[in-house]
Design a protein around this motif. Structure first.
Motif, short mmCIF file in Angstrom:
data_model
loop_
_atom_site.label_atom_id
_atom_site.label_comp_id
_atom_site.label_asym_id
_atom_site.label_seq_id
_atom_site.Cartn_x
_atom_site.Cartn_y
_atom_site.Cartn_z
N PRO A 200 -36.47 13.68 -24.56
CA PRO A 200 -35.24 14.58 -25.18
C PRO A 200 -34.06 14.35 -24.23
O PRO A 200 -34.17 14.40 -22.93
CB PRO A 200 -35.37 15.77 -25.52
N GLU A 201 -32.97 13.77 -24.72
CA GLU A 201 -31.62 13.72 -23.88
C GLU A 201 -30.80 14.65 -24.06
O GLU A 201 -31.11 15.53 -25.04
CB GLU A 201 -30.98 12.33 -24.53
N PRO A 202 -30.00 15.10 -23.03
CA PRO A 202 -29.26 16.15 -22.97
C PRO A 202 -28.00 16.08 -24.20
O PRO A 202 -27.49 14.95 -24.52
CB PRO A 202 -28.32 16.10 -21.91
N ARG A 203 -28.13 17.16 -25.19
CA ARG A 203 -27.01 17.22 -26.24
C ARG A 203 -26.58 18.53 -26.37
O ARG A 203 -27.31 19.25 -25.94
CB ARG A 203 -27.91 16.77 -27.63
N PRO A 204 -25.36 18.81 -26.94
CA PRO A 204 -25.04 20.09 -27.03
C PRO A 204 -25.98 21.09 -27.84
O PRO A 204 -26.51 20.39 -28.83
CB PRO A 204 -23.71 19.90 -27.83
N TYR A 205 -26.06 22.35 -27.53
CA TYR A 205 -26.77 23.17 -28.46
C TYR A 205 -28.30 22.69 -28.16
O TYR A 205 -29.18 23.20 -29.01
CB TYR A 205 -26.27 23.28 -30.09
N GLN B 32 -28.25 4.49 -30.34
CA GLN B 32 -26.79 4.14 -29.78
C GLN B 32 -25.94 5.57 -29.39
O GLN B 32 -25.00 5.34 -29.04
CB GLN B 32 -26.20 3.89 -31.37
N GLY B 33 -26.40 6.79 -29.53
CA GLY B 33 -25.73 7.81 -29.14
C GLY B 33 -25.93 8.35 -27.72
O GLY B 33 -25.06 9.27 -27.21
N GLY B 34 -26.98 7.61 -27.27
CA GLY B 34 -27.17 7.99 -25.62
C GLY B 34 -26.65 6.84 -24.66
O GLY B 34 -25.79 6.16 -24.85
N GLU B 35 -27.15 7.07 -23.39
CA GLU B 35 -26.89 6.37 -22.41
C GLU B 35 -27.49 4.98 -22.18
O GLU B 35 -27.18 4.00 -21.54
CB GLU B 35 -26.92 6.96 -21.09
N GLY B 36 -28.78 4.85 -23.08
CA GLY B 36 -29.55 3.70 -23.02
C GLY B 36 -30.28 3.72 -21.81
O GLY B 36 -30.62 4.54 -21.11
N GLY B 37 -31.04 2.50 -21.66
CA GLY B 37 -32.09 2.53 -20.72
C GLY B 37 -31.63 1.84 -19.45
O GLY B 37 -30.32 1.12 -19.33
N ARG B 38 -32.40 2.22 -18.39
CA ARG B 38 -31.82 1.28 -17.04
C ARG B 38 -32.97 0.35 -16.70
O ARG B 38 -34.18 0.62 -16.64
CB ARG B 38 -31.81 2.51 -15.87
N VAL C 272 -44.15 15.53 -24.69
CA VAL C 272 -42.68 15.60 -24.32
C VAL C 272 -42.56 15.53 -22.68
O VAL C 272 -43.20 16.46 -21.91
CB VAL C 272 -42.17 16.94 -24.74
N VAL C 273 -41.39 14.93 -22.23
CA VAL C 273 -41.23 15.19 -20.68
C VAL C 273 -39.69 15.20 -21.11
O VAL C 273 -38.85 14.70 -21.48
CB VAL C 273 -41.25 13.63 -20.15
N SER C 274 -39.16 16.47 -20.44
CA SER C 274 -37.91 16.96 -20.43
C SER C 274 -36.80 16.80 -19.66
O SER C 274 -35.76 17.20 -19.53
CB SER C 274 -38.03 18.56 -20.72
N ASP C 275 -37.30 16.20 -18.44
CA ASP C 275 -36.55 16.00 -17.24
C ASP C 275 -36.08 14.52 -16.80
O ASP C 275 -36.32 14.32 -15.64
CB ASP C 275 -37.12 16.65 -15.95
N GLY D 15 -39.32 7.17 -26.87
CA GLY D 15 -37.94 7.45 -27.21
C GLY D 15 -37.43 8.74 -27.20
O GLY D 15 -38.01 9.78 -26.84
N GLY D 16 -36.25 9.16 -27.47
CA GLY D 16 -35.42 10.56 -27.09
C GLY D 16 -35.88 11.18 -28.60
O GLY D 16 -36.57 10.74 -29.26
N GLY D 17 -35.14 12.23 -28.68
CA GLY D 17 -35.50 13.11 -29.61
C GLY D 17 -34.32 13.33 -30.92
O GLY D 17 -34.29 14.30 -31.63
N GLY D 18 -33.60 12.14 -30.92
CA GLY D 18 -32.55 12.06 -32.14
C GLY D 18 -33.20 11.67 -33.44
O GLY D 18 -34.34 11.21 -33.45
N ASP D 19 -32.54 12.27 -34.49
CA ASP D 19 -33.14 12.15 -35.80
C ASP D 19 -33.53 10.74 -36.24
O ASP D 19 -34.64 10.73 -36.59
CB ASP D 19 -32.18 12.77 -36.91
N GLY D 20 -32.78 9.83 -35.76
CA GLY D 20 -33.24 8.31 -36.00
C GLY D 20 -34.38 7.81 -35.40
O GLY D 20 -35.25 7.36 -36.11
#
Length: 365
Positions: free
Chosen positions: A275-280, A192-198, A298-301, A254-259
């Motif tokens: 992983p999605e861009p996040r602060p820190y 829920q905290g990201g941009e979602g899929g395209r 992991v794919v980071s880009d 999926g992303g790297g969020g805790d959920g």
């Protein structure tokens, strides 16, 4: 009368809310959730809640755009009536409820406000590189810290005193799932905290790996009117029980969020982490730790190009699911709540008649 525990809930993403509800339901003490709940269903709260005015400025992106902000704060825009009302409401609740403890998940400013109001705090320490002055001051102000992930995923440079103060709770929602037959499907999870899929990119990925069904959970942007969607692509939208959809999966993306990570760990599934861009670098740090453990590809880009998916799926399916399953701690919630209860009891014991607390510890009159 048993003094309550407050839990401050940040409004970005669903993870803070889910974590607060799990802890609140498991506590023996009364618990009040505090936060901005316009995007939540407070009817699911484990008890009373304090709904706060929104503190976001127009065009909010996390930056308060203040050039003279005190160095111990992250977000302190001037002239914002919502912030004044927000902080006043927190202070009013503290004055009325006399909480034994406030769990702050997460906000440097709320952690420091509670300290100024003479309330002990338990501050949530998220993943990533959080060695900037505001984070360290919030950590210093807290009685203890909770890291909502296993110690094995604690990356980045962190002072020893911060690690020593930290309770690694593990993934609170990651109890091991019962073994079940997989059917080869790929499940893609957008939080829920990201941009979602395209939609167009998902269609390209499903076309590139046509021998597997792709099931997509969470928000997806785009319209199928201008696309010819492959028959192996299935969109489920937002679902309340991600774990139930992972049972038959052979691979999760999926992303790297805790959920998301907690759900994958609990289901013991092979994982491609984007992983999605996040602060820190919160998600990037967690993803890097997963990769070092051999628990994820992991794919980071960003979202991979269609031509990359066949090899990514091959690499993902080659993972040993026991590696990610080993991060699950069946007693994580029970152990964490027990620590919180013990901390609350210790604080109450120190306020009994005939005692007072100093920086040296408990001193008897």
């Amino acid at each position: 009368m048993t003094r309550p525990i407050g839990i401050y809930v940040h409004h970005q993403g669903a993870g803070h809310w889910q974590r607060a509800c799990m802890i609140g339901r498991a506590l023996d003490r009364p618990c009040t959730l505090i936060g901005t709940f316009s995007e939540r269903d407070p009817g699911n709260a484990p008890g009373p809640f304090v709904d706060l005015p929104d503190d976001r400025i127009a065009g909010f992106d996390g930056d308060d755009r203040e050039v003279d902000r005190p160095t111990s704060l992250h977000y302190a825009p001037l002239g914002h009536s919502g912030i004044r009302a927000r902080m006043a409401r927190i202070a009013a609740w503290i004055a009325e409820a006399d909480p034994v403890l406030v769990i702050v998940d997460v906000s440097v400013e709320v952690a420091l406000l509670c300290r100024l109001l003479s309330v002990p705090t338990l501050v949530v320490r998220l993943a990533g590189t959080r060695t900037d002055l505001p984070h360290l001051e919030a950590f210093r102000s807290a009685r203890r810290l909770i890291a909502p992930f296993p110690a094995a995923l604690d990356g980045g440079e962190m002072p020893d005193w911060v690690r020593a103060k930290t309770l690694f709770s593990g993934f609170l929602g990651a109890a091991p799932a019962p073994a079940a037959a997989e059917d080869g499907r790929i499940v893609v999870v957008f939080g829920q905290g990201g941009e979602g899929g395209r939609l167009a990119l998902l269609a390209d990925a499903a076309d590139a790996v046509p021998d597997r069904a792709w099931h997509v959970l969470g928000p997806v942007h785009g319209t199928s009117a201008a696309l010819s969607l492959p028959a192996n692509l299935h969109l489920h939208g937002w679902v309340t029980d991600v774990g139930a959809h992972l049972v038959a999966a052979s691979l999760v993306v999926g992303g790297g969020g805790d959920g998301v990570v907690a759900a994958v760990v609990g289901a013991a599934k092979r994982f491609i982490c984007l992983p999605e861009p996040r602060p820190y670098d919160e998600q990037a740090a967690k993803a890097e730790a997963l990769a070092l453990l051999g628990a994820a590809v992991v794919v980071s880009d960003g979202w991979p190009a269609a031509a990359e998916w066949p090899d990514l799926v091959r690499r993902g399916l080659a993972l040993d699911p026991a590696m990610i399953a080993g991060l699950a701690e069946p007693d994580a919630l029970t152990r964490t709540v027990s620590e919180i209860e013990a901390m609350a009891q210790e604080i109450e014991d120190r306020r009994r008649p005939g005692t007072w607390t100093s920086s040296e510890g408990l001193v008897r009159r």
